[in-house]
Design an enzyme around this catalytic site. Structure first.
Site, mmCIF file in Angstrom:
data_model
loop_
_atom_site.group_PDB
_atom_site.id
_atom_site.type_symbol
_atom_site.label_atom_id
_atom_site.label_comp_id
_atom_site.label_asym_id
_atom_site.label_seq_id
_atom_site.Cartn_x
_atom_site.Cartn_y
_atom_site.Cartn_z
ATOM 1 N N GLU A 113 -23.537 -4.188 -11.608
ATOM 2 C CA GLU A 113 -22.390 -3.281 -11.694
ATOM 3 C C GLU A 113 -22.791 -1.846 -11.365
ATOM 4 O OE1 GLU A 113 -19.711 -5.786 -14.924
ATOM 5 O OE2 GLU A 113 -21.320 -4.476 -15.635
ATOM 6 N N GLU A 133 -22.610 -13.316 -16.909
ATOM 7 C CA GLU A 133 -21.863 -13.178 -18.158
ATOM 8 C C GLU A 133 -21.168 -14.464 -18.587
ATOM 9 O OE1 GLU A 133 -22.257 -8.896 -16.787
ATOM 10 O OE2 GLU A 133 -22.096 -10.879 -15.883
#
Length: 257
Positions: A113, A133
């Site tokens: 990210e 995730e």
């Protein structure tokens, strides 16, 4: 003396930010997150800084995402204050100064990210990338779920839904990174790219970054902003200087005005 979690240096018009938690694979804790935001705020406010390079310490990871050990001990990163606000601006691609990501090694979860917040990315051929995730019952809440705005939707869904890691070469084929080089050439290549960006007219560069990014998510707003920015950039002293320098066959001297 304890070393800072983020090391900042400047080379000409390029500000280099280096994540410095190698013992934790440069994972994000509250101190590092805040330091990144504050450093980007300072870079944006400094007219002498025309580009930023973001990299990591060591050869194990660019960034392993959130520091789960710190998080489990109650160290919850805050997105308030100048550091937190600018960190959010960064992962949304809204920091005005161009940012080159130099992925010295693997970037996963929050590490990927971070690279998504960068405008262009140079990666080590040994690096791997992913959003694991879902394998932990979570989703990529730090901007990873917006991956489809950066690469083709099918690739974004594969990365986000499987949680599997991909190689640097495959990341380049997807358009996730711009250049893949040997590990010992990552910073050299990133700095060369940053210097080429920094050599251009700052008003034009700032407008271009905003408009290109905005056109991906809101084409109508991008058209409106282009109309607003056009007279400001094309009527600037730098626009005149750029044309005159071309005619006189010399490097332009930008003032940012």
């Amino acid at each position: 003396m304890t070393e800072p979690v983020l090391i900042t240096t400047t080379q000409d018009a390029v500000r280099v930010l280096r994540l410095n938690r190698p013992e934790a694979r440069n994972a994000l804790n509250s101190a590092l997150l805040d330091a990144i935001g504050l450093a980007l705020a300072a870079a944006e406010a400094d007219s002498e800084v025309r580009c930023v390079v973001l990299t990591g310490t060591g050869d194990k990871a660019f960034c392993a995402g959130m520091d789960l050990r710190s998080f489990s001990s109650g160290d919850t990163p805050s997105l308030e204050g100048t550091g937190g606000e600018y960190f959010l601006k960064f992962i949304r691609g809204e920091v005005k100064v161009p940012i080159v990501g130099a992925a010295n090694a693997t970037a996963v979860a929050g590490g990927l990210e971070l690279l998504m917040g960068c405008d262009v990315v140079v990666a080590s051929d040994q690096a791997r990338f992913g959003l694991p995730e879902v394998q932990r019952g979570l989703f990529a809440a730090g901007g990873g779920v917006l991956l489809g705005a950066r690469i083709p939707l099918a690739f974004a869904l594969e990365i986000a839904l499987t949680g599997d890691l991909i190689s640097a070469d495959r990341a380049a084929l997807m358009g996730l990174v711009n250049h893949v080089v040997a590990a010992d050439r990552v910073m050299e290549t990133a700095l060369q790219l940053a210097q080429r960006i920094a050599a251009n007219g700052p008003l034009g560069v700032t407008a271009t970054k905003e408009l290109v990014r905005l056109s991906v998510t809101d084409i109508a707003r991008a058209a409106q902003r282009q109309a607003e920015l056009h007279p400001l950039v094309f009527g600037s002293h730098d626009a005149q200087e750029g044309a005159l320098a071309f005619v006189e066959k010399r490097p332009p001297v930008w003032t940012g005005e």
